[in-house]
Write an enzyme that holds these catalytic residues in place. Structure first.
Site, PDB file in Angstrom:
ATOM      1  N   GLY A  11      -9.737  -8.137 -57.972  1.00  0.00           N
ATOM      2  CA  GLY A  11      -9.848  -6.975 -57.273  1.00  0.00           C
ATOM      3  C   GLY A  11      -8.722  -6.151 -57.829  1.00  0.00           C
ATOM      4  O   GLY A  11      -7.624  -6.306 -57.933  1.00  0.00           O
ATOM      5  N   ARG A  21       0.193   1.776 -68.117  1.00  0.00           N
ATOM      6  CA  ARG A  21       1.014   2.537 -68.826  1.00  0.00           C
ATOM      7  C   ARG A  21       2.297   1.936 -69.191  1.00  0.00           C
ATOM      8  O   ARG A  21       2.639   2.514 -70.275  1.00  0.00           O
ATOM      9  CB  ARG A  21       1.130   3.857 -67.761  1.00  0.00           C
ATOM     10  CG  ARG A  21       2.370   4.878 -68.193  1.00  0.00           C
ATOM     11  CD  ARG A  21       2.250   5.998 -67.177  1.00  0.00           C
ATOM     12  NE  ARG A  21       3.326   7.295 -67.417  1.00  0.00           N
ATOM     13  CZ  ARG A  21       4.448   7.070 -67.165  1.00  0.00           C
ATOM     14  NH1 ARG A  21       4.837   5.933 -66.771  1.00  0.00           N
ATOM     15  NH2 ARG A  21       5.162   8.081 -67.661  1.00  0.00           N
ATOM     16  N   ARG A  25       3.651   1.928 -73.059  1.00  0.00           N
ATOM     17  CA  ARG A  25       4.660   2.804 -73.366  1.00  0.00           C
ATOM     18  C   ARG A  25       5.965   2.090 -73.935  1.00  0.00           C
ATOM     19  O   ARG A  25       6.356   2.109 -74.830  1.00  0.00           O
ATOM     20  CB  ARG A  25       4.879   3.544 -72.293  1.00  0.00           C
ATOM     21  CG  ARG A  25       3.733   4.678 -71.909  1.00  0.00           C
ATOM     22  CD  ARG A  25       4.262   6.041 -72.623  1.00  0.00           C
ATOM     23  NE  ARG A  25       3.052   7.133 -72.676  1.00  0.00           N
ATOM     24  CZ  ARG A  25       2.859   7.985 -71.648  1.00  0.00           C
ATOM     25  NH1 ARG A  25       3.870   8.406 -70.837  1.00  0.00           N
ATOM     26  NH2 ARG A  25       1.823   8.746 -71.633  1.00  0.00           N
ATOM     27  N   ARG A  72     -14.877  -9.810 -62.119  1.00  0.00           N
ATOM     28  CA  ARG A  72     -14.683 -11.342 -62.063  1.00  0.00           C
ATOM     29  C   ARG A  72     -15.592 -11.955 -63.110  1.00  0.00           C
ATOM     30  O   ARG A  72     -16.760 -11.464 -63.422  1.00  0.00           O
ATOM     31  CB  ARG A  72     -14.899 -11.576 -60.590  1.00  0.00           C
ATOM     32  CG  ARG A  72     -14.135 -10.673 -59.935  1.00  0.00           C
ATOM     33  CD  ARG A  72     -14.212 -11.252 -58.337  1.00  0.00           C
ATOM     34  NE  ARG A  72     -13.850 -10.145 -57.407  1.00  0.00           N
ATOM     35  CZ  ARG A  72     -12.469 -10.406 -56.950  1.00  0.00           C
ATOM     36  NH1 ARG A  72     -11.709 -11.103 -57.180  1.00  0.00           N
ATOM     37  NH2 ARG A  72     -12.022  -9.619 -56.143  1.00  0.00           N
ATOM     38  N   ASP A 103      -4.096 -13.940 -58.053  1.00  0.00           N
ATOM     39  CA  ASP A 103      -3.593 -15.454 -58.589  1.00  0.00           C
ATOM     40  C   ASP A 103      -4.577 -16.042 -59.197  1.00  0.00           C
ATOM     41  O   ASP A 103      -4.446 -16.761 -60.165  1.00  0.00           O
ATOM     42  CB  ASP A 103      -3.198 -16.269 -57.311  1.00  0.00           C
ATOM     43  CG  ASP A 103      -4.214 -16.515 -56.160  1.00  0.00           C
ATOM     44  OD1 ASP A 103      -5.147 -15.507 -56.339  1.00  0.00           O
ATOM     45  OD2 ASP A 103      -4.055 -17.333 -55.338  1.00  0.00           O
ATOM     46  N   THR A 125      -2.243  -7.039 -56.414  1.00  0.00           N
ATOM     47  CA  THR A 125      -3.424  -7.098 -55.346  1.00  0.00           C
ATOM     48  C   THR A 125      -2.678  -6.686 -54.057  1.00  0.00           C
ATOM     49  O   THR A 125      -1.399  -6.849 -53.820  1.00  0.00           O
ATOM     50  CB  THR A 125      -3.582  -8.741 -55.322  1.00  0.00           C
ATOM     51  OG1 THR A 125      -4.183  -9.030 -53.810  1.00  0.00           O
ATOM     52  CG2 THR A 125      -2.344  -9.613 -55.253  1.00  0.00           C
ATOM     53  N   ASP A 127      -3.493  -7.958 -51.309  1.00  0.00           N
ATOM     54  CA  ASP A 127      -2.829  -8.983 -50.276  1.00  0.00           C
ATOM     55  C   ASP A 127      -1.640  -9.422 -50.408  1.00  0.00           C
ATOM     56  O   ASP A 127      -1.091  -9.954 -48.978  1.00  0.00           O
ATOM     57  CB  ASP A 127      -3.856 -10.248 -50.643  1.00  0.00           C
ATOM     58  CG  ASP A 127      -5.451  -9.544 -50.740  1.00  0.00           C
ATOM     59  OD1 ASP A 127      -5.636  -8.694 -49.941  1.00  0.00           O
ATOM     60  OD2 ASP A 127      -6.054 -10.407 -51.214  1.00  0.00           O
ATOM     61  N   ASP A 129      -0.088 -11.811 -51.700  1.00  0.00           N
ATOM     62  CA  ASP A 129      -0.303 -13.313 -51.505  1.00  0.00           C
ATOM     63  C   ASP A 129       0.214 -14.142 -52.739  1.00  0.00           C
ATOM     64  O   ASP A 129      -0.355 -15.532 -52.846  1.00  0.00           O
ATOM     65  CB  ASP A 129      -1.704 -13.585 -50.918  1.00  0.00           C
ATOM     66  CG  ASP A 129      -2.706 -13.034 -51.952  1.00  0.00           C
ATOM     67  OD1 ASP A 129      -2.270 -12.665 -53.005  1.00  0.00           O
ATOM     68  OD2 ASP A 129      -3.970 -13.698 -51.961  1.00  0.00           O
ATOM     69  N   ARG A 154      -5.002   5.615 -32.970  1.00  0.00           N
ATOM     70  CA  ARG A 154      -4.258   5.651 -31.702  1.00  0.00           C
ATOM     71  C   ARG A 154      -4.509   6.737 -31.095  1.00  0.00           C
ATOM     72  O   ARG A 154      -4.458   6.811 -29.604  1.00  0.00           O
ATOM     73  CB  ARG A 154      -2.577   5.527 -32.219  1.00  0.00           C
ATOM     74  CG  ARG A 154      -1.858   5.288 -30.864  1.00  0.00           C
ATOM     75  CD  ARG A 154      -0.372   5.169 -31.350  1.00  0.00           C
ATOM     76  NE  ARG A 154      -0.111   3.899 -31.890  1.00  0.00           N
ATOM     77  CZ  ARG A 154       0.152   2.973 -31.025  1.00  0.00           C
ATOM     78  NH1 ARG A 154       0.297   3.092 -29.737  1.00  0.00           N
ATOM     79  NH2 ARG A 154       0.576   1.845 -31.665  1.00  0.00           N
ATOM     80  N   ARG A 171      -7.520 -11.245 -47.181  1.00  0.00           N
ATOM     81  CA  ARG A 171      -7.940 -12.645 -47.598  1.00  0.00           C
ATOM     82  C   ARG A 171      -7.234 -13.756 -46.589  1.00  0.00           C
ATOM     83  O   ARG A 171      -7.183 -13.591 -45.278  1.00  0.00           O
ATOM     84  CB  ARG A 171      -7.820 -13.192 -48.907  1.00  0.00           C
ATOM     85  CG  ARG A 171      -8.433 -12.168 -49.788  1.00  0.00           C
ATOM     86  CD  ARG A 171      -9.433 -12.837 -50.717  1.00  0.00           C
ATOM     87  NE  ARG A 171      -9.235 -12.420 -52.176  1.00  0.00           N
ATOM     88  CZ  ARG A 171      -9.557 -13.031 -53.175  1.00  0.00           C
ATOM     89  NH1 ARG A 171     -10.065 -14.365 -53.008  1.00  0.00           N
ATOM     90  NH2 ARG A 171      -9.579 -12.549 -54.302  1.00  0.00           N
ATOM     91  N   ARG A 211       0.932  -3.132 -15.788  1.00  0.00           N
ATOM     92  CA  ARG A 211       2.000  -2.022 -15.825  1.00  0.00           C
ATOM     93  C   ARG A 211       2.046  -0.636 -15.984  1.00  0.00           C
ATOM     94  O   ARG A 211       2.845   0.326 -16.125  1.00  0.00           O
ATOM     95  CB  ARG A 211       2.793  -2.606 -17.130  1.00  0.00           C
ATOM     96  CG  ARG A 211       4.026  -3.673 -16.982  1.00  0.00           C
ATOM     97  CD  ARG A 211       4.931  -3.827 -17.993  1.00  0.00           C
ATOM     98  NE  ARG A 211       5.136  -3.137 -19.265  1.00  0.00           N
ATOM     99  CZ  ARG A 211       4.320  -3.512 -20.598  1.00  0.00           C
ATOM    100  NH1 ARG A 211       3.973  -4.732 -20.634  1.00  0.00           N
ATOM    101  NH2 ARG A 211       4.424  -2.647 -21.334  1.00  0.00           N
ATOM    102  N   HIS A 215      -3.715   2.186 -22.888  1.00  0.00           N
ATOM    103  CA  HIS A 215      -4.448   1.732 -24.331  1.00  0.00           C
ATOM    104  C   HIS A 215      -3.573   0.595 -25.027  1.00  0.00           C
ATOM    105  O   HIS A 215      -2.456   0.471 -24.583  1.00  0.00           O
ATOM    106  CB  HIS A 215      -4.562   2.876 -25.092  1.00  0.00           C
ATOM    107  CG  HIS A 215      -3.120   3.513 -25.716  1.00  0.00           C
ATOM    108  ND1 HIS A 215      -2.407   4.334 -24.967  1.00  0.00           N
ATOM    109  CD2 HIS A 215      -2.457   3.104 -26.711  1.00  0.00           C
ATOM    110  CE1 HIS A 215      -1.051   4.535 -25.633  1.00  0.00           C
ATOM    111  NE2 HIS A 215      -1.469   3.808 -26.872  1.00  0.00           N
TER     112      HIS A 215
END
Ligand code: ATP
Length: 319
Positions: A11, A21, A25, A72, A103, A125, A127, A129, A154, A171, A211, A215
Site C-alpha cells: 500500500g 529521494r 541522493r 501487489r 511487512d 505504511t 498502519d 504495524d 465534532r 488493518r 451528566r 455529543h
C-alpha cells in the site's frame, strides 16, 4: 557495491517519495549508481528498471503516493517469480536493493536475501504495524488527516448533539485509532488489541448523557468491526441512534507531514549506508527517536506491540 536499486511495494504511504529521494541522493553522494524499479516486485519481474539521477527525484519530497508506483504481485510470491526477479537484478548489474513498504514487502525482501541479493528494508505504511520500529513512514500524515476529519465531524456532532462513530484504517493494528482518538479527544476508542466490552461502551454513553454531555465521538479501528456494525449494536442494545463516518482511502493520500518527510529522509539515507557497508537482511527503524538498523528476521518474530500506557491514558482523560 557499485549499483543499487530502490522499489516501493504494498500500500502506498505519504512520505514514500521522500524516502526514494533520500535513497537516490544519498547513493549518488556516496558514489553509487542507482536505479528505480517501477511497480514494486511485479515491475522487478518484468524488468521495469531505469537509472535515476539527482534530477529524477526533484520536486517529489512534498508529494503523496510514490513516483515509482506500487503494486501487489502474486507472481513474486512464487519461487519462479522470485527467480525471474533475481535474473533481472543480475541482468541490470544491481548489487543491492532498498525495499520501501510494509511487512509483506519485507517478507519478499527476505526471500531475495536468501537467494543472494543484499536487501535493506525501509518501513512505510500508514498502519504503523511493523515490529521493531516505533514509527513507519506515512503514519504521522495519516494521523493528521484523521485528526482533521475528527475536528470537522465534532463541529457537526456538537451542533446537532449527536454521537458519531468514526471508522479509521489500520488493518489489525490499533495505532492510528488510538493516536487519533487521544489527539482528537474521542470519548471511546475501540482497538483490535483490546477486548471490546459493548456494555461498557453503552454505560459511558449513557452516563455522559446523564451528566449533560450532548455529543460523543467514538473511534473504531477497522480491525475491530465496521462503524455500521457498531452503530447497529448500540442501537439494538441501548436504543441510541448514532451517525457514522468511514474515512477510507483519504487516510492514505496527501502531502506528507514534516515529520514523515524527515524520517523518510533519515531512513532512506541510512538504508544506503547499511547497504554500502555490505550488510544484508536488515530493516531500518526508530527507537527512542534514534534511527536504528536491526535484523529483518526480527520483524517476523512477534507482532508489533501497541503502547498500552497510551491506551490507559486515553481512557483516563475521556471520563
Ligand atoms: P501494506 O502494509 O501497506 O499493505 P505490505 O508491504 O504489507 O504493505 P503486501 O501486499 O502484504 O503489502 O505485500 C506487498 C508485496 O510483497 C506482495 O504483493 C508480494 O508481491 C510481496 N510479498 C508479500 N508477502 C510475501 C511472501 N511471504 N513472500 C514473498 N513475497 C511476498
Amino acid at each position: 557495491m557499485k549499483k543499487i536499486a530502490v522499489l516501493t511495494s504494498g500500500g502506498d504511504a505519504p512520505g514514500m517519495n521522500a524516502a526514494v529521494r533520500a535513497v537516490v541522493r544519498k547513493a549518488i553522494y556516496e558514489g553509487l549508481e542507482v536505479a528505480g524499479v517501477y511497480n514494486g516486485y511485479q515491475g522487478l519481474i518484468e524488468g521495469k528498471i531505469e537509472r535515476l539521477e539527482l534530477g529524477s527525484v526533484g520536486d517529489i519530497i512534498q508529494r503523496g503516493g510514490t513516483m515509482l508506483r506500487s503494486a501487489r504481485s502474486a507472481e513474486f510470491r512464487t519461487p519462479e517469480g522470485q527467480k525471474k526477479a533475481m535474473q533481472q537484478l543480475k541482468n541490470n548489474g544491481i548489487d543491492g536493493l532498498v525495499v520501501i513498504g510494509g511487512d509483506g514487502s519485507f517478507r519478499g525482501a527476505l526471500e531475495l536475501t536468501k537467494l543472494g541479493c543484499p536487501c535493506v528494508c525501509v518501513p512505510a505504511t500508514i498502519d504503523n504495524d511493523i515490529n521493531g520500529t516505533e514509527f513507519t513512514i506515512g503514519f504521522d500524515t495519516a494521523l493528521n488527516t484523521v485528526i482533521d476529519a475528527i475536528d470537522k465531524i465534532r463541529d457537526t456532532a456538537t451542533s446537532h448533539e449527536r454521537t458519531f462513530i468514526i471508522e479509521v484504517m489500520g488493518r489489525d493494528a490499533g495505532d492510528l485509532a488510538l493516536w487519533a482518538g487521544l489527539a482528537g479527544g474521542a470519548e471511546t476508542i475501540l482497538i483490535p488489541e483490546e477486548k471490546i466490552e459493548i456494555p461498557t461502551i453503552i454505560d459511558r454513553l449513557v452516563s455522559g448523557t446523564d451528566r449533560g454531555k450532548k455529543h460523543s465521538i467514538i473511534i473504531v479501528a477497522e480491525g475491530v468491526m465496521t462503524a455500521a456494525e457498531l452503530a447497529e449494536i448500540i442501537n439494538k442494545e441501548a436504543g441510541i441512534e448514532t451517525r457514522i463516518s468511514v474515512l477510507g482511502h483519504i487516510q492514505r493520500g496527501g502531502s506528507p507531514s514534516a515529520r514523515d518527510r524527515v524520517i523518510a529522509s533519515q531512513y532512506g539515507a541510512k538504508a544506503v549506508e547499511v547497504l554500502k557497508e555490505g550488510k544484508s537482511g536488515v530493516a531500518i527503524g526508530m527507537k527512542n527517536y534514534d534511527v536504528i538498523e536491526y535484523n529483518l528476521k526480527d520483524v517476523f518474530e512477534q507482532s508489533d506491540e501497541l503502547d498500552m500506557k497510551m491506551y490507559k491514558l486515553s481512557k483516563e482523560l475521556s471520563i
